[in-house]
Design a protein around this motif. Sequence first.
Motif, PDB file in Angstrom:
ATOM      1  N   PHE A  71       0.854  -1.182   0.000  1.00 46.23           N
ATOM      2  CA  PHE A  71       0.000   0.000   0.000  1.00 46.23           C
ATOM      3  C   PHE A  71       0.895   1.239   0.000  1.00 46.23           C
ATOM      4  N   TRP A  72       0.853   1.950  -1.144  1.00 47.17           N
ATOM      5  CA  TRP A  72       1.718   3.107  -1.337  1.00 47.17           C
ATOM      6  C   TRP A  72       0.923   4.370  -1.032  1.00 47.17           C
ATOM      7  N   SER A 104       5.769  10.992  -2.842  1.00 42.44           N
ATOM      8  CA  SER A 104       5.703   9.663  -2.232  1.00 42.44           C
ATOM      9  C   SER A 104       5.869   9.785  -0.716  1.00 42.44           C
ATOM     10  N   LEU A 105       5.006   9.049   0.013  1.00 44.26           N
ATOM     11  CA  LEU A 105       5.019   9.093   1.477  1.00 44.26           C
ATOM     12  C   LEU A 105       5.327   7.743   2.107  1.00 44.26           C
ATOM     13  N   ILE A 131      -1.031  11.833   8.480  1.00 48.03           N
ATOM     14  CA  ILE A 131      -0.387  12.794   7.578  1.00 48.03           C
ATOM     15  C   ILE A 131      -1.397  13.831   7.105  1.00 48.03           C
ATOM     16  N   GLN A 132      -2.599  13.392   6.771  1.00 41.46           N
ATOM     17  CA  GLN A 132      -3.627  14.350   6.329  1.00 41.46           C
ATOM     18  C   GLN A 132      -3.932  15.354   7.433  1.00 41.46           C
ATOM     19  N   VAL A 156      -4.147  12.649   1.044  1.00 36.20           N
ATOM     20  CA  VAL A 156      -3.217  11.537   0.838  1.00 36.20           C
ATOM     21  C   VAL A 156      -3.984  10.370   0.228  1.00 36.20           C
ATOM     22  N   ASN A 157      -3.438   9.826  -0.846  1.00 42.75           N
ATOM     23  CA  ASN A 157      -4.053   8.694  -1.534  1.00 42.75           C
ATOM     24  C   ASN A 157      -3.325   7.400  -1.189  1.00 42.75           C
ATOM     25  N   ILE A 158      -4.051   6.283  -1.324  1.00 44.84           N
ATOM     26  CA  ILE A 158      -3.451   4.964  -1.144  1.00 44.84           C
ATOM     27  C   ILE A 158      -3.593   4.204  -2.455  1.00 44.84           C
ATOM     28  N   TYR A 159      -2.477   3.689  -2.946  1.00 39.54           N
ATOM     29  CA  TYR A 159      -2.486   2.847  -4.139  1.00 39.54           C
ATOM     30  C   TYR A 159      -2.109   1.437  -3.709  1.00 39.54           C
ATOM     31  N   GLU A 160      -3.031   0.500  -3.908  1.00 35.30           N
ATOM     32  CA  GLU A 160      -2.775  -0.892  -3.548  1.00 35.30           C
ATOM     33  C   GLU A 160      -2.296  -1.647  -4.781  1.00 35.30           C
TER      34      GLU A 160
END
Length: 164
Positions: A53-54, A93-94, A110-111, A118-122
């Motif tokens: 999870f990015w 990138s976080l 973080i938000q 902040v988005n999450i890319y799985e």
Amino acid sequence: ALDNAVAGFKGSDAFCPRIEVEKKVEEQQIIKLLNDLGWRYSMQSTVGKRPKFWLYIDAPATKKDATEIVKSLTAKSIDSFIITRKEMKNRISLGLYSSKGRAQQVRQRIQADSGYTVNIYEHMRTVSLHQIDIKQEINSEDWDAFLSQFDLTKMMIKLEKNPC
């Protein structure tokens, strides 16, 4: 972060567990306890796909804007960096997380701290896996006592109860 595929862990029949971890430090902790207990085991390394999870912030219009975002995050002690690849150019990138729950916790923090969305890319990623097969029969009581020695909520671990 617990990634536990714990299926069928009921009953008191003896079994030969398999423990699978991603991190070498976790493997070392498990091996130390196995050695302390005198349990027989074998080890092997393999690779497998695991979800990751990015966390990221969408790319602003310019590199200068991206640099300003990173500066403001750094001022709040939030690690980040600018992506330079074409399709993701200027995204911030976080970090990459192995557990969805942990990624969501960090995202919320973080938000709240930064004010940025902040988005999450799985995605699935190929990772090294360390497998430890216990080579003797273990009963449920001994297995539970063994597992109680670890903070499973902080480990990326998969446990299987296999017949001997």
